[in-house]
Design an enzyme around this catalytic site. Structure first.
Site, PDB file in Angstrom:
ATOM      1  N   PHE A  24       0.854  -1.182   0.000  1.00 36.12           N
ATOM      2  CA  PHE A  24       0.000   0.000   0.000  1.00 36.12           C
ATOM      3  C   PHE A  24       0.900   1.245   0.000  1.00 36.12           C
ATOM      4  O   PHE A  24       1.864   1.294   0.762  1.00 36.12           O
ATOM      5  CB  PHE A  24      -0.924  -0.001   1.218  1.00 36.12           C
ATOM      6  CG  PHE A  24      -1.979   1.057   1.135  1.00 36.12           C
ATOM      7  CD1 PHE A  24      -3.106   0.871   0.356  1.00 36.12           C
ATOM      8  CD2 PHE A  24      -1.825   2.264   1.795  1.00 36.12           C
ATOM      9  CE1 PHE A  24      -4.072   1.868   0.256  1.00 36.12           C
ATOM     10  CE2 PHE A  24      -2.780   3.260   1.690  1.00 36.12           C
ATOM     11  CZ  PHE A  24      -3.916   3.054   0.921  1.00 36.12           C
ATOM     12  N   ASP A  59       1.826  -5.321   8.282  1.00 38.82           N
ATOM     13  CA  ASP A  59       0.686  -4.423   8.113  1.00 38.82           C
ATOM     14  C   ASP A  59      -0.546  -5.319   7.971  1.00 38.82           C
ATOM     15  O   ASP A  59      -0.686  -6.049   6.980  1.00 38.82           O
ATOM     16  CB  ASP A  59       0.891  -3.544   6.866  1.00 38.82           C
ATOM     17  CG  ASP A  59      -0.264  -2.578   6.648  1.00 38.82           C
ATOM     18  OD1 ASP A  59      -1.389  -2.874   7.092  1.00 38.82           O
ATOM     19  OD2 ASP A  59      -0.049  -1.537   5.997  1.00 38.82           O
ATOM     20  N   TYR A 119     -10.708   0.909  10.618  1.00 37.10           N
ATOM     21  CA  TYR A 119     -11.912   1.304   9.866  1.00 37.10           C
ATOM     22  C   TYR A 119     -12.347   0.317   8.793  1.00 37.10           C
ATOM     23  O   TYR A 119     -13.354   0.518   8.145  1.00 37.10           O
ATOM     24  CB  TYR A 119     -11.735   2.694   9.234  1.00 37.10           C
ATOM     25  CG  TYR A 119     -10.409   2.906   8.512  1.00 37.10           C
ATOM     26  CD1 TYR A 119     -10.180   2.363   7.262  1.00 37.10           C
ATOM     27  CD2 TYR A 119      -9.400   3.659   9.095  1.00 37.10           C
ATOM     28  CE1 TYR A 119      -8.983   2.554   6.613  1.00 37.10           C
ATOM     29  CE2 TYR A 119      -8.196   3.871   8.463  1.00 37.10           C
ATOM     30  CZ  TYR A 119      -7.980   3.309   7.216  1.00 37.10           C
ATOM     31  OH  TYR A 119      -6.780   3.495   6.596  1.00 37.10           O
ATOM     32  N   LYS A 120     -11.574  -0.760   8.582  1.00 33.16           N
ATOM     33  CA  LYS A 120     -11.986  -1.723   7.549  1.00 33.16           C
ATOM     34  C   LYS A 120     -12.812  -2.829   8.221  1.00 33.16           C
ATOM     35  O   LYS A 120     -13.966  -2.622   8.560  1.00 33.16           O
ATOM     36  CB  LYS A 120     -10.763  -2.283   6.831  1.00 33.16           C
ATOM     37  CG  LYS A 120      -9.927  -1.229   6.099  1.00 33.16           C
ATOM     38  CD  LYS A 120      -8.766  -1.898   5.377  1.00 33.16           C
ATOM     39  CE  LYS A 120      -7.745  -0.905   4.862  1.00 33.16           C
ATOM     40  NZ  LYS A 120      -8.233  -0.061   3.773  1.00 33.16           N
ATOM     41  N   ARG A 129     -12.303  -3.905  -7.214  1.00 36.34           N
ATOM     42  CA  ARG A 129     -12.118  -4.699  -5.986  1.00 36.34           C
ATOM     43  C   ARG A 129     -13.460  -4.980  -5.323  1.00 36.34           C
ATOM     44  O   ARG A 129     -14.301  -4.094  -5.205  1.00 36.34           O
ATOM     45  CB  ARG A 129     -11.307  -3.905  -4.944  1.00 36.34           C
ATOM     46  CG  ARG A 129      -9.866  -3.798  -5.167  1.00 36.34           C
ATOM     47  CD  ARG A 129      -9.150  -3.365  -3.890  1.00 36.34           C
ATOM     48  NE  ARG A 129      -9.812  -2.292  -3.127  1.00 36.34           N
ATOM     49  CZ  ARG A 129      -9.343  -1.801  -1.992  1.00 36.34           C
ATOM     50  NH1 ARG A 129      -8.239  -2.289  -1.462  1.00 36.34           N
ATOM     51  NH2 ARG A 129      -9.964  -0.830  -1.357  1.00 36.34           N
TER      52      ARG A 129
HETATM   53  C1  LIG Z   1      -2.423  -2.024   3.734  1.00 40.66           C
HETATM   54  C2  LIG Z   1      -2.768  -0.625   4.153  1.00 40.66           C
HETATM   55  N1  LIG Z   1      -1.924   0.056   4.931  1.00 40.66           N
HETATM   56  C3  LIG Z   1      -2.218   1.318   5.325  1.00 40.66           C
HETATM   57  C4  LIG Z   1      -3.387   1.943   4.919  1.00 40.66           C
HETATM   58  C5  LIG Z   1      -3.713   3.355   5.286  1.00 40.66           C
HETATM   59  O1  LIG Z   1      -3.292   3.720   6.511  1.00 40.66           O
HETATM   60  P1  LIG Z   1      -3.865   4.968   7.335  1.00 40.66           P
HETATM   61  O2  LIG Z   1      -4.645   4.371   8.467  1.00 40.66           O
HETATM   62  O3  LIG Z   1      -2.666   5.670   7.808  1.00 40.66           O
HETATM   63  O4  LIG Z   1      -4.699   5.795   6.431  1.00 40.66           O
HETATM   64  C6  LIG Z   1      -4.272   1.244   4.103  1.00 40.66           C
HETATM   65  C7  LIG Z   1      -5.530   1.917   3.674  1.00 40.66           C
HETATM   66  O5  LIG Z   1      -6.321   1.448   2.952  1.00 40.66           O
HETATM   67  C8  LIG Z   1      -3.950  -0.048   3.709  1.00 40.66           C
HETATM   68  O6  LIG Z   1      -4.772  -0.729   2.898  1.00 40.66           O
END
Ligand SMILES: Cc1ncc(COP(=O)(O)O)c(C=O)c1O
Length: 407
Positions: A124, A193, A218-219, A366
Site C-alpha cells: 500500500f 501491516d 476502519y476496515k 475490488r
Molecule cells: C495495507 C494498508 N496500509 C495502510 C493503509 C492506510 O493507513 P492509514 O490508516 O494511515 O490511512 C491502508 C488503507 O487502505 C492499507 O490498505
C-alpha cells in the site's frame, strides 16, 4: 449455483443473522468493507451517550469517572484478541501510517548496526512513503524486494522486513509464519501491516513469533471513517523499544509532569498525545460484534464467499474479466479483484445498481467480502449485476467515466 443455492448456503452457515447487527441499507450489496466497514448497531447510541453524558455532563471528570484514560487499553484488549496478542502488547491510536513510522524508526534501535529495511513495491503506497521518510530521516536504506520472494532480499544488513499481510490490490495473502521465520533467520525483525486481515481471518502474532505489527480500525473492525489504528510490539521488545514521538501520553506517569521522559510499560509507550476519545469509543463499541465470533468459522465463511464469487465469475463471464486474486483459498484474503480495461466504469455502473465495490488504479475492480455481514446471496446478486452491466455495456456510459476523488 443459483440464487436459491446461495440462500441455502447462508441458511446453513453460522453467520446468517449477523448482518442484522449492522445498519446496512436494505437491498444494498456492500462489498467495500475492506475500505470502510459497515456501521454496527449500538455504536450510534454509545457515541451519543459519550457526547451528551460523558462529555456534556461529566466534562473533565469523565477522564476518571467514565474511564476515558483506560479506554485505549480496553480497546487494545479487544483488538488483541483478534490478532493473538495480550492488551499490554497492543496500542490503539494514531493512524496506520503514523504507527508504521514509529515502529520502523524503533526497528533500527532494536537492531543497532543494521541499516536496511525491506519492503515490497506493490505494498500500500503509504507504507512505502513512510519507509522513504524514515530512510531520509535516519539515513538508512529502503530496499525493495521481489513481491514473489521477499526473503531473497534479506541479509545481515536488514533491520526489518515490513510486509503487508494481504495485498490491497490483488488480495494475495503472504505466509506470515514462513516469512517471519525467514526474517528471524537473517537476524531481522518483521513488521506486519494487518489492515486487510484483522477482523477478516484469524491472525496469531504470538504463534508466528512476529515482532511488530500495525493495522487500521476502519476496515474489517468497523470502527468508522478514520478510526484509530493499532500497533503491536512483541513482549520481548517491550523494554528496549524506543519510538520517536515521545509525548506525555506514552510516558509511564503522564500526570507526574516530570521533566524527563520515561516510557510507559509495553506497547502503551507507542502513544504520544491525548487519545481521541470519541473515535476510541466508536471503535470499542464496534468491536463488540466480535465478542462471540469464532475466527476460524469467520475465515471459513470468508473463503466460501470469495470462492463462490470466483466460481460464478468464471462460469458466467469467462475471460471477459480477469481474476487477479489467487484462486487457492489459503493464498488470498477476503477480497476478490477483477481486471478489466474499463474497471472504473464497471464499478460506477455497479454502484448505480446498489452493488458497492471500489476501483484501484489502473484497471482493478475490488470486491471485499467482510465475512461478518456479507452473504452468499450478496455474492450471487453482485455477479448477476456484473453480468447485466457488461451485457448492457452500462460501464461505457459517459457519466461513469467521471473520476471521483475517492475511487
Ligand atoms: C495495507 C494498508 N496500509 C495502510 C493503509 C492506510 O493507513 P492509514 O490508516 O494511515 O490511512 C491502508 C488503507 O487502505 C492499507 O490498505
Amino acid at each position: 449455483m443459483d440464487r436459491a443455492g446461495a440462500l441455502a448456503l447462508d441458511a446453513a452457515g453460522p453467520f446468517r443473522s449477523r448482518r442484522d447487527r449492522f445498519l446496512l441499507p436494505d437491498g444494498l450489496v456492500y462489498l467495500d468493507g475492506n475500505s470502510l466497514g459497515a456501521l454496527p448497531r449500538g455504536v450510534d447510541e454509545r457515541l451519543h451517550a459519550a457526547i451528551t453524558q460523558e462529555w456534556g455532563h461529566g466534562l473533565i471528570g469523565s477522564w476518571n469517572d467514565a474511564g476515558w484514560m483506560d479506554l485505549p487499553r480496553r480497546v487494545a484488549g479487544r483488538v488483541g484478541r483478534l490478532v493473538g496478542a495480550d492488551a499490554g502488547s497492543v496500542h490503539v491510536g494514531d493512524s496506520t501510517s503514523v504507527l508504521l513510522f514509529k515502529l520502523l524508526v524503533a526497528s533500527f534501535g532494536l537492531r543497532p548496526g543494521r541499516r536496511v529495511m525491506v519492503l515490497e513495491p506493490t505494498t500500500f503506497p503509504t507504507d512505502g512513503y513512510v519507509a522513504a521518510g524514515v530512510a531520509e530521516l535516519l539515513d538508512v536504506e529502503l530496499r525493495w524486494c521481489d513481491p514473489a520472494d521477499p526473503a531473497a532480499s534479506l541479509d545481515e544488513d536488514v533491520a526489518v522486513l515490513a510486509l503487508t499481510h494481504v495485498d490491497f490490490r490483488s488480495g494475495a495473502l503472504y505466509d506470515m509464519a514462513a516469512l517471519t521465520r525467514a526474517a528471524h533467520e537473517a537476524g531481522a525483525l518483521v513488521c506486519w501491516d494487518l489492515c486487510h486481515s484483522t477482523g477478516a481471518m484469524p491472525v496469531d502474532l504470538t504463534a508466528v513469533d512476529a515482532d511488530l505489527a500495525v493495522g487500521c480500525g476502519y476496515k474489517y473492525l468497523n470502527g468508522g471513517p478514520g478510526a484509530p489504528a493499532f500497533g503491536y510490539v512483541a513482549p520481548r521488545h517491550h523494554a528496549a523499544l524506543r519510538q520517536p514521538i515521545t509525548g506525555w501520553m506514552g510516558h509511564a506517569q503522564p500526570f507526574a509532569m516530570t521533566l524527563d521522559y520515561e516510557p510507559a510499560p509495553g506497547a502503551a509507550r507507542l502513544a504520544s498525545g491525548t487519545p481521541s476519545v470519541l473515535a476510541q469509543t466508536a471503535l470499542d463499541a464496534a468491536l463488540e460484534v466480535f465478542d462471540d465470533v469464532d475466527l476460524a468459522e469467520l475465515r471459513a465463511h470468508s473463503e466460501s464467499l470469495t470462492g463462490l464469487f470466483i466460481d460464478l465469475v468464471d462460469a458466467r463471464l469467462g475471460d471477459r474479466v480477469g481474476v487477479v486474486t489467487p484462486r487457492e483459498p489459503r493464498l488470498r484474503g477476503s477480497q476478490v479483484s477483477l481486471r478489466h480495461d474499463d474497471a472504473y466504469g464497471i464499478v460506477q455502473a455497479l454502484i448505480a445498481r446498489g452493488v458497492v465495490g471500489d476501483f484501484r488504479t489502473p484497471d482493478v475492480a475490488r470486491f471485499g467480502f467482510a465475512p461478518l455481514y456479507v452473504t452468499h446471496a450478496d455474492v450471487f446478486d453482485a455477479v448477476q449485476a456484473l453480468v447485466e452491466v457488461l451485457d448492457g455495456e452500462e460501464h461505457l456510459r459517459p457519466e461513469y467515466a467521471v473520476r471521483n476523488a475517492v475511487t
